[in-house]
Design a protein around this motif. Structure first.
Motif, PDB file in Angstrom:
ATOM      1  N   ASP A  24       0.747  -1.323  -0.119  1.00  0.00           N
ATOM      2  CA  ASP A  24       0.025   0.033   0.039  1.00  0.00           C
ATOM      3  C   ASP A  24       0.903   1.175   0.188  1.00  0.00           C
ATOM      4  N   TYR A  25       1.944   1.209   0.185  1.00  0.00           N
ATOM      5  CA  TYR A  25       2.824   2.094   0.207  1.00  0.00           C
ATOM      6  C   TYR A  25       3.494   2.460  -1.080  1.00  0.00           C
ATOM      7  N   ASP A  26       3.386   3.725  -1.844  1.00  0.00           N
ATOM      8  CA  ASP A  26       3.959   3.769  -3.089  1.00  0.00           C
ATOM      9  C   ASP A  26       5.446   4.554  -2.917  1.00  0.00           C
ATOM     10  N   LEU A  27       6.302   3.941  -3.481  1.00  0.00           N
ATOM     11  CA  LEU A  27       7.499   4.450  -3.435  1.00  0.00           C
ATOM     12  C   LEU A  27       8.015   5.534  -4.626  1.00  0.00           C
ATOM     13  N   ALA A  28       7.138   5.750  -5.459  1.00  0.00           N
ATOM     14  CA  ALA A  28       7.154   6.689  -6.152  1.00  0.00           C
ATOM     15  C   ALA A  28       7.735   8.172  -5.863  1.00  0.00           C
ATOM     16  N   GLN A  55      14.431   0.974  -8.183  1.00  0.00           N
ATOM     17  CA  GLN A  55      15.151   2.078  -8.565  1.00  0.00           C
ATOM     18  C   GLN A  55      14.561   2.839  -9.569  1.00  0.00           C
ATOM     19  N   PRO A  56      13.906   2.450 -10.650  1.00  0.00           N
ATOM     20  CA  PRO A  56      13.283   3.528 -11.512  1.00  0.00           C
ATOM     21  C   PRO A  56      12.386   4.454 -10.820  1.00  0.00           C
ATOM     22  N   LYS A  57      11.667   3.594  -9.823  1.00  0.00           N
ATOM     23  CA  LYS A  57      10.476   4.658  -9.165  1.00  0.00           C
ATOM     24  C   LYS A  57      11.162   5.625  -8.298  1.00  0.00           C
ATOM     25  N   THR A  58      11.998   5.547  -7.485  1.00  0.00           N
ATOM     26  CA  THR A  58      12.497   6.328  -6.429  1.00  0.00           C
ATOM     27  C   THR A  58      13.304   7.600  -6.989  1.00  0.00           C
ATOM     28  N   SER A  59      13.158   8.370  -6.302  1.00  0.00           N
ATOM     29  CA  SER A  59      14.007   9.713  -6.475  1.00  0.00           C
ATOM     30  C   SER A  59      15.289   9.402  -6.237  1.00  0.00           C
ATOM     31  N   LYS A  60      15.353   9.031  -5.016  1.00  0.00           N
ATOM     32  CA  LYS A  60      16.946   8.564  -4.667  1.00  0.00           C
ATOM     33  C   LYS A  60      16.985   7.334  -3.905  1.00  0.00           C
TER      34      LYS A  60
END
Length: 530
Positions: free
Chosen positions: A167-171, A192-197
């Motif tokens: 339920d937690y969005d890593l974007a 990795q592609p979703k995260t800002s860092k």
């Protein structure tokens, strides 16, 4: 008081070990059994681990039961969803559902030495009696999260890879990934592609080999369905190749140099920065820790939004995570890929044996068992994937099926003995078996490779891995040697003629020793001598 339910066998857990045990019981003609599962569905570790990218690092056709081949595996290395679906089909195909009790967590198992059965207490307050317990909770069932100062006050999201919060969005989030084991190298490329860092905390770099994964063609699947022998042959080839690799891990670690060269080439193709490559290069022999498979891990680490910290996480200050080397990072979420309680399995704290001690207390100096299955002082109690049954290069399903052979013969021996009887592994037999295993362990890569791994307990003793081939283990567990056991009967019960016996004492069970002969050294000792 209402009469308590009594069954012949109680199986704990519905992963590969538990479902395999249930199938084998039915094939042996035993239907008076239950399978207790703490969760709301079957699947074990393949139910619990649903993190992004989760997949098996053993080829699909080898990572399945020999008695339940699956011609429709979609990939050479299947994903979590396919393996879980396979286990659901096993439960249905073999008619196991009526025996399975979901949401039924076992809190305590106590041996009643007066009546010779186990009393099993569950979290819902129910009590069950069983003549025999088969514990198949597995070593990868209870996540291990390190005790990090300040973690309790972290304002963001925290979870373990085995308890993924979908339920937690890593974007767009700043994420700390703690650990670089088998789960982490699958998670990192997936998120990795979703995260800002993405900040990766690495205590020890792993050896990573390329993952030769591909889609299994429709033609291959049709062939395996039409001619099952082709699937069997494929499985046999995969098994044989891995059997040939064993000696490099167990006797000749120096032969692993070529494998290291392949792993370094896998890294060099993706990591061009010399400084980063230096951080990611292990300083121990390949195989000392679990060899990991990925063709996407290194490319993900080379991306500009990823930082690799060559140090473990040591402290959390508000939303700041701090490494042991002083490196700091501001993050929104912390994900732990820090493994499981393997050498200190929590189930051991819930098993109370004949002398009133828990299995954990008996194993305070390290896990040990007879042939990876039984423990002295715990009559009619068996474990699947017990001490020193793990593998470093092949399929655990092979080891599970060998232990199911042992379980089946154990139950046959109880039937032959007749009456109210139990088998208790003799302490001298357990010691002899483990001494031989540990003697062989001395020259393996897991003990000489120069690393610290989850294979080792706190004393540095390898209580996890089997130092031989799967074929050898199958020979060692084909049948029960009664010379390695005491036969326990209720006080005053009739004994077989010609056996030794302990003088009867009021209020105690009596034991008979089937033979005075010491356990034979067998192939384990012979192998160690070579």
């Amino acid at each position: 008081m209402a009469q308590q339910e009594h069954v012949r066998v109680a199986v704990i857990g519905t992963g590969f070990g538990g479902l395999g045990a249930a199938v084998r019981l039915r094939r042996e003609g035993i239907t008076d059994f239950v399978v207790l599962e703490r969760a709301d569905s079957v699947g074990g570790t393949w139910r619990d681990n649903s993190y992004p990218g989760c997949a098996c690092d053993v080829p699909s056709h080898l990572y399945s039961f020999s008695f339940a081949p699956n011609p429709d595996w979609p990939r050479t290395f299947s994903g979590q969803e396919h393996i879980r679906a396979y286990l659901e089909r096993v439960a249905d195909t073999f008619g196991l559902r009526p025996h399975i009790r979901l949401n039924h967590e076992v809190k305590l198992m106590s041996w009643d030495k007066e009546n010779l059965y186990w009393v099993i207490e569950s979290a819902d307050g129910s009590v069950l009696r069983a003549d025999v317990v088969v514990s198949a909770t597995g070593p990868l069932s209870d996540p291990r999260t390190p005790d990090i100062p300040g973690l309790d006050s972290f304002p963001g999201k925290v979870f373990h890879s085995a308890r993924w919060d979908h339920d937690y969005d890593l974007a767009g989030k700043r994420v700390a990934m703690v650990g670089t084991g088998a789960s982490a190298i699958q998670i990192v490329p997936a998120i990795q592609p979703k995260t800002s860092k993405l900040t990766l905390f690495q205590r020890t770099p792993p050896w990573v080999m390329p993952r030769m994964d591909r889609t299994i063609s429709k033609a291959e699947r049709v062939l395996h369905r039409a001619i099952p022998a082709t699937g069997t042959a494929r499985r046999g080839l995969l098994w044989g190749i891995r059997e040939l690799q064993v000696s490099a891990f167990t006797k000749h670690p120096d032969q692993l140099g070529l494998v290291e060269t392949i792993a370094k080439s896998n890294m060099a193709r993706a990591i061009k920065d010399p400084a980063l490559r230096s951080k990611l290069t292990p300083d121990y022999r390949i195989g000392c820790k679990r060899i990991l498979l990925s063709s996407t891990y290194y490319p993900a680490l080379a991306q500009p939004n990823v930082d690799v910290v060559a140090s473990g996480l040591s402290e959390v200050r508000g939303s700041t995570v701090v490494a042991a080397d002083g490196t700091e990072a501001e993050v929104d979420a912390i994900i732990f890929g820090t493994g499981f309680h393997v050498t200190d399995m929590p189930i051991a704290e819930r098993v109370v044996g004949a002398e009133g001690l828990t299995l954990a207390e008996t194993w305070k100096d390290g896990m040990n068992s007879l042939r990876g299955a039984t423990a002295s002082g715990f009559p009619n109690w068996m474990t699947i994937i017990g001490p020193n049954t793990g593998l470093g290069n092949s399929s655990m399903i092979l080891m599970i099926e060998s232990q199911l052979n042992y379980m089946a013969d154990y139950l046959r021996q109880l039937n032959v003995l007749g009456g109210r009887a139990a088998l208790d592994a003799r302490a001298v037999s357990v010691t002899a078996w483990n001494d031989r295993v540990q003697q062989r362990m001395k020259r393996t890569v897991w003990n000489t490779g120069g690393c610290t791994s989850w294979y080792l307990d706190e004393a540095g003793r390898n209580t996890t891995v089997w130092p031989g081939t799967t074929g050898e283990f199958r020979r060692q567990t084909r049948s029960v040697d009664l010379a390695e056991y005491d036969v326990v009967r209720a006080g005053g019960a009739q004994r077989a003629a010609g056996t030794g016996r302990v003088p009867e004492q009021p209020g105690r069970t009596d034991r008979e020793t089937v033979t005075a002969a010491a356990p034979e050294a067998g192939p384990v000792a012979e192998e160690a001598a070579r």
